[in-house]
Design a protein around this motif. Structure first.
Motif, PDB file in Angstrom:
ATOM      1  N   GLU A   8       0.834  -1.206   0.000  1.00  0.00           N
ATOM      2  CA  GLU A   8       0.000   0.000   0.000  1.00  0.00           C
ATOM      3  C   GLU A   8       0.867   1.253   0.000  1.00  0.00           C
ATOM      4  N   ILE A  12       1.010   4.136  -2.908  1.00  0.00           N
ATOM      5  CA  ILE A  12       0.786   5.543  -2.586  1.00  0.00           C
ATOM      6  C   ILE A  12       2.023   6.359  -2.968  1.00  0.00           C
ATOM      7  N   SER A  55      -8.690   8.349  -5.855  1.00  0.00           N
ATOM      8  CA  SER A  55      -9.610   7.816  -4.840  1.00  0.00           C
ATOM      9  C   SER A  55     -10.339   6.586  -5.371  1.00  0.00           C
ATOM     10  N   LEU A  58      -7.708   3.621  -5.475  1.00  0.00           N
ATOM     11  CA  LEU A  58      -7.261   3.110  -4.179  1.00  0.00           C
ATOM     12  C   LEU A  58      -8.397   2.823  -3.201  1.00  0.00           C
ATOM     13  N   ARG A  61      -8.902  -0.540  -1.623  1.00  0.00           N
ATOM     14  CA  ARG A  61      -7.905  -0.880  -0.593  1.00  0.00           C
ATOM     15  C   ARG A  61      -8.155  -0.090   0.694  1.00  0.00           C
ATOM     16  N   ASN A  62      -9.286   0.596   0.717  1.00  0.00           N
ATOM     17  CA  ASN A  62      -9.658   1.430   1.873  1.00  0.00           C
ATOM     18  C   ASN A  62      -8.661   2.567   2.104  1.00  0.00           C
ATOM     19  N   ILE A  63      -8.103   3.075   1.011  1.00  0.00           N
ATOM     20  CA  ILE A  63      -7.187   4.212   1.069  1.00  0.00           C
ATOM     21  C   ILE A  63      -7.928   5.415   0.509  1.00  0.00           C
ATOM     22  N   ARG A  64      -7.965   6.478   1.284  1.00  0.00           N
ATOM     23  CA  ARG A  64      -8.664   7.696   0.867  1.00  0.00           C
ATOM     24  C   ARG A  64      -7.698   8.662   0.205  1.00  0.00           C
ATOM     25  N   SER A 120     -13.675  10.708   0.478  1.00  0.00           N
ATOM     26  CA  SER A 120     -12.605  10.415  -0.463  1.00  0.00           C
ATOM     27  C   SER A 120     -12.946  11.016  -1.819  1.00  0.00           C
TER      28      SER A 120
END
Length: 131
Positions: A8, A12, A55, A58, A61-64, A120
């Motif tokens: 992750e 990023i 947004s 990602l 992958r629960n990435i904001r 997000s």
């Protein structure tokens, strides 16, 4: 879990590096303009599009991914402007004042906190209703 976390971070980091490279190139172009309005709009649109795309990419992958769009904020750079120039800028701001760095920081804290866990793909303006 550690490997997943490292992947992750790598993803990023790759996106941030690409965004930095894009912005760095655009900012160099921006410095060549006297006023800058003509170049700022496409840069702003590019950042908004990038954040929205990032947004979506990602989110699974629960990435904001969010951004802050500050307006006329009192910084060393803006304080270096002549007083008359700052006064003219303030006249264009509906709230009739410059923003403070702490006001931008509070939005960043909100975005970094669990209070924004479902936020997000947003670009939050901190600009005194400037538009």
């Amino acid at each position: 879990k550690i490997l997943y976390f490292a992947v992750e971070i790598s993803i990023i980091s790759e996106y941030i590096t690409k965004a930095y490279d894009l912005l760095h190139g655009k900012i160099s172009i921006f410095k060549r303009y006297i006023k800058g309005e003509q170049i700022m709009e496409p840069i702003k649109a590019g950042i908004i599009g990038f954040i929205k795309s990032l947004s979506k990419e990602l989110g699974s992958r629960n990435i904001r991914a969010n951004a802050i769009a500050p307006g006329f904020i009192l910084t060393d750079m803006t304080l270096a402007l002549p007083e008359a120039t700052r006064a003219e800028m303030v006249k264009m701001i509906p709230m009739r004042r410059c923003g403070e760095t702490e006001e931008v920081a509070k939005v960043a804290l909100f975005l970094a906190s669990d209070l924004s866990s479902y936020v997000s793909g947003q670009v939050i303006s901190v600009n005194g209703a400037m538009g």
